[in-house]
Enzyme design. Structure first.
Site, PDB file in Angstrom:
ATOM      1  CB  THR A   4     -80.261   1.444  33.255  1.00  0.00           C
ATOM      2  OG1 THR A   4     -79.200   1.187  32.382  1.00  0.00           O
ATOM      3  CG2 THR A   4     -80.214   0.428  34.360  1.00  0.00           C
ATOM      4  CB  THR A  33     -82.527   0.634  36.211  1.00  0.00           C
ATOM      5  OG1 THR A  33     -82.718  -0.617  35.553  1.00  0.00           O
ATOM      6  CG2 THR A  33     -82.360   0.375  37.700  1.00  0.00           C
ATOM      7  CD  GLU A  74     -83.193  -3.148  39.332  1.00  0.00           C
ATOM      8  OE1 GLU A  74     -82.172  -3.575  38.779  1.00  0.00           O
ATOM      9  OE2 GLU A  74     -83.991  -2.381  38.782  1.00  0.00           O
ATOM     10  CB  SER A 110     -76.483  -1.577  40.644  1.00  0.00           C
ATOM     11  OG  SER A 110     -76.615  -0.809  39.464  1.00  0.00           O
ATOM     12  CB  SER A 111     -73.265  -2.619  36.268  1.00  0.00           C
ATOM     13  OG  SER A 111     -72.974  -3.955  36.562  1.00  0.00           O
ATOM     14  N   GLY A 147     -77.006  -0.115  30.135  1.00  0.00           N
ATOM     15  CA  GLY A 147     -76.317  -1.204  29.463  1.00  0.00           C
ATOM     16  C   GLY A 147     -75.985  -2.403  30.313  1.00  0.00           C
ATOM     17  N   GLY A 148     -76.683  -2.633  31.459  1.00  0.00           N
ATOM     18  CA  GLY A 148     -76.363  -3.786  32.287  1.00  0.00           C
ATOM     19  C   GLY A 148     -74.930  -3.725  32.760  1.00  0.00           C
TER      20      GLY A 148
END
Length: 609
Positions: free
Chosen positions: A424, A442, A461, A489-490, A511-512
């Site tokens: 992202t 992302t 994704e 998602s985060s 950063g996931g």
């Protein structure tokens, strides 16, 4: 004013975007003593060094993005009278070209927008193809595929949503013509851009991108080595696609020959074909969702934080972590004399995080498929609920951090097993009217599915879904694969408002799953510890997704590591490559200004006037 040399600011529109590259070059109960050791989660993108940033002060507007060429494109749009939304579109198009490992028109986006009156949340998240099902990521033996066996190829490609969502938002908040916003990216794709140190580092490290002949021919030299830093890389195919998008809108990507090329690439992959169809592309629709806003007190000041609702878990998790901290003495812990979070604060933060991530695994998924606990996602942020959860935090690490029962309602869902999340990029903009964008975008893993079509990369994704559709007892997982569904998602694009309702801050990070911690750190740093955005971003990173406590390598003294271990934590020191971008309201020499910060761990800069 900005910290860029005046001679760079005098360049004409056609050349100033390349001058920005020079700017970047110049900036340079019984608890075990220690928790059982489990593997540390993989980091979303490789580290590429530390480049100190001074922070930026501007009087009228500011844009912060992950690459100086992209930031400069946004600055040009703002200087020409464009809106914050206009600038974000221009930035995204350039990022597709210069930061292809992280985002692009082949991926998805969450965008928070403030027009001076109303906060809006625009959902451009990818969707699962109509032919997808819960067995998508299970092998012939019924077990989950290895991560990169699922990623590389067509299997994990979801229906991209970024361009259609930006088109929807532009129709409401754009000031400049849509076509104008593509000009910087078209020019750079046609004339070329210098390969940056970070792009070179990630190309060199990637083990899969060369497997796609199209990507290999573009990113690598004939001998297989990545193009060197400074090599001028041209992308005429992407320039042609961007010209089509500028003239015809998102329809050019979702219908016609570009769509046909995307689907052919996905479905005809020789070893790992996917299920994306022309109908999926044609039918994709972005959504406007109700922002998830909640009150937060830092010190003696009340704030209002607004973030993205599910399918993002970011705002909920951040709100829970900060809310639980606020129910403990830990919230008031100042930074140490060394300018670091204290051991007590880190312990409390880690325990609050474990509780938040347990709720995340249990409940959060696409709200069109997974019902909110107690009928409302805000039940997870209810102060009474968070007070009950905070009572579980003691002086030692909890042996188990359980999910809660918000509203007292039991669930029939199974928690999702921990699973890696990747890439992202983040964009923050404030325009001359004080309107703002916080946008996280992302293609998921670094370089996505490693499938290149017409000059851009496709996302992977769908691997943000649970690979397992249910647990061993057959209980379904909220974030399982289903046709048309958006993966959890985060991403945590965030807007902050003061007690007078004025915009106080826009920020976020890649950063996931660690996006949640990077963003929470910056929010707490600015709101509680009184730091500037740059100072808060510069703080060492830390966090946990439920397993080991991660500390940014080389940033904490050994005494802190050992103190956390004595509290029962499994501590790992690792590279934690955030990519934070933030802008906040402040005062300088008696006048209001915007203070911007960009992450020294990546190549981003802040520009404005």
């Amino acid at each position: 004013m900005t910290h860029c040399p005046a001679r760079l600011r005098r360049f004409h529109l056609s050349t100033s975007i390349l001058a920005a590259a020079l700017l970047a070059a110049c900036s340079t109960t019984e608890v075990p003593r220690e928790a059982p050791r489990t593997p540390a989660p993989a980091q979303p993108e490789a580290a590429s060094g530390w480049q100190a940033k001074r922070g930026t002060v501007t009087a009228r507007y500011a844009v912060a993005a992950a690459n100086p060429l992209a930031t400069e494109a946004g600055r040009q749009i703002l200087a020409a009278g464009g809106s914050a939304l206009d600038a974000a579109i221009a930035v995204q198009m350039v990022l597709t070209l210069v930061e292809p490992q992280s985002s692009g028109i082949g991926g998805g986006t969450f965008l928070m927008h403030w027009d001076g009156r109303v906060v809006q949340a625009f959902d451009g998240r990818e969707t699962a193809p109509a032919e997808a099902d819960g067995h998508l990521f299970l092998g012939a033996d019924g077990k989950p595929l290895a991560f990169h066996d699922a990623v590389v190829g067509g299997r994990a490609v979801g229906t991209p949503g970024t361009v259609r969502m930006l088109e929807m938002a532009h129709a409401r908040h754009g000031r400049l013509p849509w076509s104008v916003l593509f000009e910087p990216a078209i020019r750079l794709a046609r004339d070329g851009f210098p390969v940056s140190p970070r792009l070179h580092t990630l190309l060199k490290a990637d083990a899969h991108l060369r497997k796609d002949p199209t990507a290999a021919a573009y990113f690598y030299q004939p001998d297989g080595a990545p193009w060197p830093v400074g090599h001028v890389l041209k992308n005429p195919e992407l320039a042609a696609v961007l010209r089509r998008l500028a003239a015809d809108g998102a329809r050019a990507l979702h219908e016609g020959d570009i769509a046909e090329a995307i689907v052919a690439k996905v479905r005809q992959h020789p070893g790992n074909p996917g299920r994306l169809s022309l109908r999926d592309l044609a039918d994709y629709q972005p959504k406007e969702r109700v922002p998830l806003c909640f009150d937060h007190r830092a010190g003696d000041r009340p704030w209002r934080l607004c973030g993205f609702p599910p399918p993002s878990s970011g705002a909920i998790a951040i709100g829970q972590i900060l809310g639980m901290l606020g129910q403990t003495a830990g919230a008031q812990e100042p930074l140490t004399d060394a300018g670091l979070p204290s051991t007590q604060w880190l312990h409390t933060y880690a325990e609050a995080s474990r509780l938040a991530f347990a709720d995340r695994a249990q409940y959060v998924g696409d709200p069109d498929f997974a019902a909110a606990p107690a009928g409302d996602w805000r039940s997870l942020l209810d102060p009474v609920y968070l007070r009950e959860r905070a009572r579980l935090i003691g002086p030692q690490r909890m042996p188990v951090a359980p999910a809660g029962t918000p509203g007292g309602v039991q669930t029939s869902l199974a928690p999702m097993p921990e699973q890696v999340e990747y890439g992202t990029s983040h964009i923050s903009v404030v325009d001359a009217e004080g309107h703002a964008v916080s946008m996280t975008t992302t293609i998921e893993d670094a370089f996505g599915s490693r499938q290149m079509v017409r000059g851009f990369l496709l996302n992977n994704e769908l691997t943000d879904f649970s690979f397992l559709p249910a647990d061993a007892a057959g209980r379904p997982i909220a974030n399982r694969v289903e046709p048309g569904k958006r993966p959890r998602s985060s991403m945590s694009p965030t807007l902050v408002f003061d007690d007078q309702g004025r915009l106080a801050m826009t920020g976020g990070s890649p950063g996931g799953a660690l996006i949640i911690h990077f963003t929470a750190k910056t929010l707490h740093g600015v709101l509680q510890w009184g730091l500037t955005p740059q100072q808060a971003i510069d703080l060492p990173n830390f966090g946990t997704t439920g397993g080991p406590v991660l500390l940014e390598q080389g940033r904490f003294p050994a005494v802190v590591v050992e103190a956390l271990k004595t509290r029962g934590h499994d501590v790992r020191e690792v590279e934690m490559t955030s990519g934070l971008q933030a802008i906040s309201r402040g005062r300088n020499a008696g006048r209001e200004v915007w203070r911007g910060g960009a992450d020294p761990r990546r190549e981003g800069v802040v520009l404005g006037e």
